[in-house]
Design a protein around this motif. Sequence first.
Motif, PDB file in Angstrom:
ATOM      1  N   TYR A  56       0.865  -1.188   0.000  1.00 11.56           N
ATOM      2  CA  TYR A  56       0.000   0.000   0.000  1.00 11.56           C
ATOM      3  C   TYR A  56       0.892   1.226   0.000  1.00 11.56           C
ATOM      4  CZ  TYR A  56      -3.870  -2.994   1.516  1.00 11.56           C
ATOM      5  OH  TYR A  56      -4.833  -3.969   1.598  1.00 11.56           O
ATOM      6  N   ILE A  64      -7.446  -0.178   4.641  1.00  8.50           N
ATOM      7  CA  ILE A  64      -6.754  -1.443   4.893  1.00  8.50           C
ATOM      8  C   ILE A  64      -7.581  -2.252   5.877  1.00  8.50           C
ATOM      9  CG2 ILE A  64      -4.647  -2.511   5.784  1.00  8.50           C
ATOM     10  CD1 ILE A  64      -3.172   0.074   5.076  1.00  8.50           C
ATOM     11  N   TYR A  69      -3.921  -5.071   8.796  1.00  6.04           N
ATOM     12  CA  TYR A  69      -3.046  -4.048   9.376  1.00  6.04           C
ATOM     13  C   TYR A  69      -2.361  -4.586  10.635  1.00  6.04           C
ATOM     14  CZ  TYR A  69      -1.315   0.352  11.196  1.00  6.04           C
ATOM     15  OH  TYR A  69      -0.495   1.336  11.677  1.00  6.04           O
TER      16      TYR A  69
END
Length: 98
Positions: A56, A64, A69
């Motif tokens: 990303y 996300i 994450y």
Amino acid sequence: MRLDSIKVYHRCGGCGKKQEFINSGKFRVNANGNQVDVWLIYRCKKCKHSWNLAIYERVRLSKIKQGDYELFMENDCELALKYGKDISFLKRNNAEFS
């Protein structure tokens, strides 16, 4: 730790020539304000020079998946292996592979 990813080749900034790079199983996460970058770190097999492959870049944290994450932050090996076997991810990062 060696992950059984696809063999990836890239021009090494340390060696100065194309080398095999190894999936380190580690992620780099960087936040800049409300934007987040996430990379999977590969290392040159010969000199250990690092190469960050973008997962990303400049996205809002809300874009996300929360579970992903957390796994990025924990350097989850299974998630690193998943990306290391993802042909489209490798192509997006201009990796040569076999």
